[in-house]
Enzyme design. Structure first.
Site, PDB file in Angstrom:
ATOM      1  N   SER A 107      97.569  27.404  22.243  1.00 56.21           N
ATOM      2  CA  SER A 107      97.711  27.094  21.025  1.00 56.21           C
ATOM      3  C   SER A 107      97.123  26.036  21.180  1.00 56.21           C
ATOM      4  O   SER A 107      97.304  25.193  22.338  1.00 56.21           O
ATOM      5  CB  SER A 107      98.866  27.605  20.430  1.00 56.21           C
ATOM      6  OG  SER A 107      98.523  27.374  19.102  1.00 56.21           O
ATOM      7  N   SER A 108      96.180  25.922  20.007  1.00 54.99           N
ATOM      8  CA  SER A 108      96.130  23.780  19.502  1.00 54.99           C
ATOM      9  C   SER A 108      97.321  23.064  19.505  1.00 54.99           C
ATOM     10  O   SER A 108      97.370  22.242  19.899  1.00 54.99           O
ATOM     11  CB  SER A 108      94.914  24.090  18.970  1.00 54.99           C
ATOM     12  OG  SER A 108      95.340  24.833  17.558  1.00 54.99           O
ATOM     13  N   CYS A 109      97.898  24.576  19.273  1.00 56.88           N
ATOM     14  CA  CYS A 109      99.210  23.526  18.693  1.00 56.88           C
ATOM     15  C   CYS A 109     100.396  22.595  19.874  1.00 56.88           C
ATOM     16  O   CYS A 109     101.060  21.960  19.737  1.00 56.88           O
ATOM     17  CB  CYS A 109     100.039  23.870  17.712  1.00 56.88           C
ATOM     18  SG  CYS A 109     101.125  24.983  18.516  1.00 56.88           S
ATOM     19  N   TYR A 136     108.056  26.613  18.837  1.00 54.66           N
ATOM     20  CA  TYR A 136     106.282  27.402  19.330  1.00 54.66           C
ATOM     21  C   TYR A 136     105.404  26.960  20.668  1.00 54.66           C
ATOM     22  O   TYR A 136     104.963  27.300  21.516  1.00 54.66           O
ATOM     23  CB  TYR A 136     105.829  28.090  18.666  1.00 54.66           C
ATOM     24  CG  TYR A 136     104.704  28.557  18.945  1.00 54.66           C
ATOM     25  CD1 TYR A 136     104.844  30.276  18.566  1.00 54.66           C
ATOM     26  CD2 TYR A 136     103.421  28.213  18.709  1.00 54.66           C
ATOM     27  CE1 TYR A 136     103.271  30.681  19.119  1.00 54.66           C
ATOM     28  CE2 TYR A 136     102.028  28.897  18.744  1.00 54.66           C
ATOM     29  CZ  TYR A 136     101.926  29.985  18.358  1.00 54.66           C
ATOM     30  OH  TYR A 136     101.612  30.952  19.378  1.00 54.66           O
ATOM     31  N   LYS A 140     104.562  27.615  24.510  1.00 55.54           N
ATOM     32  CA  LYS A 140     102.926  27.673  25.111  1.00 55.54           C
ATOM     33  C   LYS A 140     103.110  26.915  26.452  1.00 55.54           C
ATOM     34  O   LYS A 140     102.020  27.778  27.329  1.00 55.54           O
ATOM     35  CB  LYS A 140     102.334  27.534  23.959  1.00 55.54           C
ATOM     36  CG  LYS A 140     101.882  28.266  22.799  1.00 55.54           C
ATOM     37  CD  LYS A 140     102.234  30.037  23.547  1.00 55.54           C
ATOM     38  CE  LYS A 140     101.942  30.664  22.805  1.00 55.54           C
ATOM     39  NZ  LYS A 140     100.983  32.842  23.267  1.00 55.54           N
ATOM     40  N   HIS A 179     100.165  32.563   8.302  1.00 58.19           N
ATOM     41  CA  HIS A 179      98.893  30.760   8.507  1.00 58.19           C
ATOM     42  C   HIS A 179      98.352  30.904   7.096  1.00 58.19           C
ATOM     43  O   HIS A 179      98.271  32.212   6.050  1.00 58.19           O
ATOM     44  CB  HIS A 179      97.848  31.685   9.561  1.00 58.19           C
ATOM     45  CG  HIS A 179      98.815  31.359  10.987  1.00 58.19           C
ATOM     46  ND1 HIS A 179      99.181  32.517  11.899  1.00 58.19           N
ATOM     47  CD2 HIS A 179      99.525  29.876  11.715  1.00 58.19           C
ATOM     48  CE1 HIS A 179      99.534  31.782  13.059  1.00 58.19           C
ATOM     49  NE2 HIS A 179     100.152  30.643  13.091  1.00 58.19           N
TER      50      HIS A 179
HETATM   51  O1  GFB Z   1      98.451  27.817   9.246  1.00 57.05           O
HETATM   52  P1  GFB Z   1      99.497  27.237   8.771  1.00 57.05           P
HETATM   53  O2  GFB Z   1     100.863  28.137   8.349  1.00 57.05           O
HETATM   54  O3  GFB Z   1     100.249  26.531  10.511  1.00 57.05           O
HETATM   55  O4  GFB Z   1      99.352  25.961   7.552  1.00 57.05           O
HETATM   56  P2  GFB Z   1      99.640  25.379  10.874  1.00 57.05           P
HETATM   57  C1  GFB Z   1      97.635  25.041   7.894  1.00 57.05           C
HETATM   58  C2  GFB Z   1      97.995  24.641   6.739  1.00 57.05           C
HETATM   59  O5  GFB Z   1      97.888  24.863   5.148  1.00 57.05           O
HETATM   60  C3  GFB Z   1      99.301  23.662   6.230  1.00 57.05           C
HETATM   61  C4  GFB Z   1      99.487  24.346   4.275  1.00 57.05           C
HETATM   62  O6  GFB Z   1      99.126  22.227   5.775  1.00 57.05           O
HETATM   63  C5  GFB Z   1     100.064  24.139   5.170  1.00 57.05           C
HETATM   64  O7  GFB Z   1     101.053  23.301   4.505  1.00 57.05           O
HETATM   65  N1  GFB Z   1      99.150  25.875   3.410  1.00 57.05           N
HETATM   66  C6  GFB Z   1      99.001  25.589   2.460  1.00 57.05           C
HETATM   67  C7  GFB Z   1      99.659  26.873   4.184  1.00 57.05           C
HETATM   68  N2  GFB Z   1      99.346  26.514   1.802  1.00 57.05           N
HETATM   69  C8  GFB Z   1      99.927  27.383   2.677  1.00 57.05           C
HETATM   70  C9  GFB Z   1     100.318  28.468   2.421  1.00 57.05           C
HETATM   71  O8  GFB Z   1     100.602  29.750   0.925  1.00 57.05           O
HETATM   72  N3  GFB Z   1     100.868  29.136   3.437  1.00 57.05           N
HETATM   73  C10 GFB Z   1     100.814  28.414   5.111  1.00 57.05           C
HETATM   74  N4  GFB Z   1     101.020  28.981   5.990  1.00 57.05           N
HETATM   75  N5  GFB Z   1      99.695  27.864   5.152  1.00 57.05           N
HETATM   76  C11 GFB Z   1     100.189  26.543  13.068  1.00 57.05           C
HETATM   77  C12 GFB Z   1     101.912  26.025  13.823  1.00 57.05           C
HETATM   78  O9  GFB Z   1     100.589  25.503  11.936  1.00 57.05           O
HETATM   79  O10 GFB Z   1      99.572  27.380  13.782  1.00 57.05           O
HETATM   80  C13 GFB Z   1     101.285  26.990  14.635  1.00 57.05           C
HETATM   81  O11 GFB Z   1     102.618  26.152  12.976  1.00 57.05           O
HETATM   82  C14 GFB Z   1     100.438  27.655  15.544  1.00 57.05           C
HETATM   83  O12 GFB Z   1     102.449  26.799  16.012  1.00 57.05           O
HETATM   84  C15 GFB Z   1      99.264  27.989  14.648  1.00 57.05           C
HETATM   85  O13 GFB Z   1      99.980  26.833  16.269  1.00 57.05           O
HETATM   86  C16 GFB Z   1      97.967  28.069  14.872  1.00 57.05           C
HETATM   87  O14 GFB Z   1      97.955  25.344  11.652  1.00 57.05           O
HETATM   88  O15 GFB Z   1     100.094  23.841  10.519  1.00 57.05           O
END
Ligand code: GFB
Length: 310
Positions: A107-109, A136, A140, A179
């Site tokens: 993952s890119s994280c 996580y 990875k 996500h």
């Molecule tokens: O996709 P996401 O949950 O994960 O959130 P990450 C990306 C961004 O979207 C964050 C915002 O800045 C969230 O605060 N966001 C806004 C929301 N509204 C929402 C919402 O309703 N739901 C969600 N989920 N986000 C993940 C990692 O990071 O990415 C994992 O936690 C993994 O480890 C994955 O690498 C690809 O991009 O921040």
């Protein structure tokens, strides 16, 4: 070619189901899958028995505990332990039972929170990780290192790819665990149907993210299985990103929701940016093809056909 058997671990997930579609169209492959009920990948005895009996020649390890920012931040124990167990069992069994090639999905994280952008593969382990998904990311990192060690120590042809944020059919649309992209599709759709005046989104909307359609990703994996042999990880991304605010406006337009957006800044933004440097995979002849708006439109169609509860 005819006697090659590829085991796609995690074939019901977002990435695994796209890999299944991709390999189903490629001649010469026997595809091997097991549901979670049929094979518990956290159980080393069950995994070894499966490899001993089925003897796959190729493996793509797309099985993992995954989730968005909220699920990651609140369940670091499970994200670390489950992913370590799954990947240790599958990678070790693949080595012990003579798998000719294995692709591990990271993952890119895995890259540091404040690494220079775009993120090059050699930014790995140069400074601290983003705290919301540290468990996580650490799992990875162990997986990609284990593949590199097997290659260096035992000559195993094990490789690791780091995808950017993926989206597409068979994504998880559960608002607590998903996500951002599937969460926003669902939130705007439900707000449109219920005629809600506003939709609440998380964070400030300022972070930048890169989104790759999972069918493009599956094609990248097939390219890597054919052409990439190295102990160095390889990024898989689009090469451009958008702010979460821009993503929200795009999805609002596609869904056709006319109400307002409220940003709940009490919720975390996560890492400020994670744009991948994709020069290494571009040099292999692969690049993303599905434009973001078209990919979101077809994912919305899939959501409407499969999961919408109007
Ligand atoms: O996709 P996401 O949950 O994960 O959130 P990450 C990306 C961004 O979207 C964050 C915002 O800045 C969230 O605060 N966001 C806004 C929301 N509204 C929402 C919402 O309703 N739901 C969600 N989920 N986000 C993940 C990692 O990071 O990415 C994992 O936690 C993994 O480890 C994955 O690498 C690809 O991009 O921040």
């Amino acid at each position: 070619m005819a006697d090659q058997t590829i085991y796609i671990a995690g074939h019901r997930g977002l990435a695994g189901s796209a890999l299944l579609r991709c390999y189903a169209q490629r001649p010469g492959w026997r595809i091997l899958t097991r549901t979670h009920a049929e094979l518990e990948l956290r159980d080393p005895v069950a995994v070894r028995a499966f490899f001993q009996q089925e003897r796959p020649t190729h493996v793509i390890l797309a099985a993992a505990r995954v989730g968005g920012i909220k699920a990651n931040a609140s369940s670091q124990v499970e994200f670390l332990l489950d992913n370590l167990r799954i990947q240790n069992n599958v990678i070790e069994a693949a080595a012990d039972f003579g798998v000719a090639k294995l692709l591990f999905l990271g993952s890119s994280c895995v890259y540091p929170k404040h690494a220079p952008q775009p993120l090059r593969e050699d930014a790995l382990l140069t400074s601290p990780l983003e705290p919301t998904n540290e468990g996580y990311a650490l799992a990875k990192i162990c997986g990609l290192k284990l593949c590199a060690y097997y290659r260096r120590q035992q000559g195993r042809n094990f490789i690791s790819a780091m995808p950017t944020n993926l989206y597409g059919p068979h994504d998880n649309f559960d608002l607590e665990k998903s996500h951002v992209l599937p969460a926003l599709l669902r939130k705007f759709h439900e707000a449109k149907v219920s005629r809600a005046p506003a939709v609440k989104l998380w964070g400030t909307g300022n972070p930048r993210r890169e989104f790759l359609h999972v069918d493009d990703f599956a094609a990248a994996c097939a390219t890597l299985m054919e052409r990439y042999e190295s102990d160095q990880l390889i990024n898989v991304g689009v090469g451009e990103d958008v702010t979460i605010r821009e993503l929200a406006e795009l999805i609002r337009g596609i869904v056709g929701y006319a109400g307002d957006i409220i940003w709940d800044t009490a919720l975390p933004d996560g890492t400020p940016r994670k744009l991948l440097d994709v020069s290494r995979i571009h040099a292999l002849g692969w690049q993303a093809r599905i434009p973001l708006a078209a990919g979101i439109r077809s994912t919305y169609d899939w959501f409407l056909a499969h999961s919408a509860k109007p």
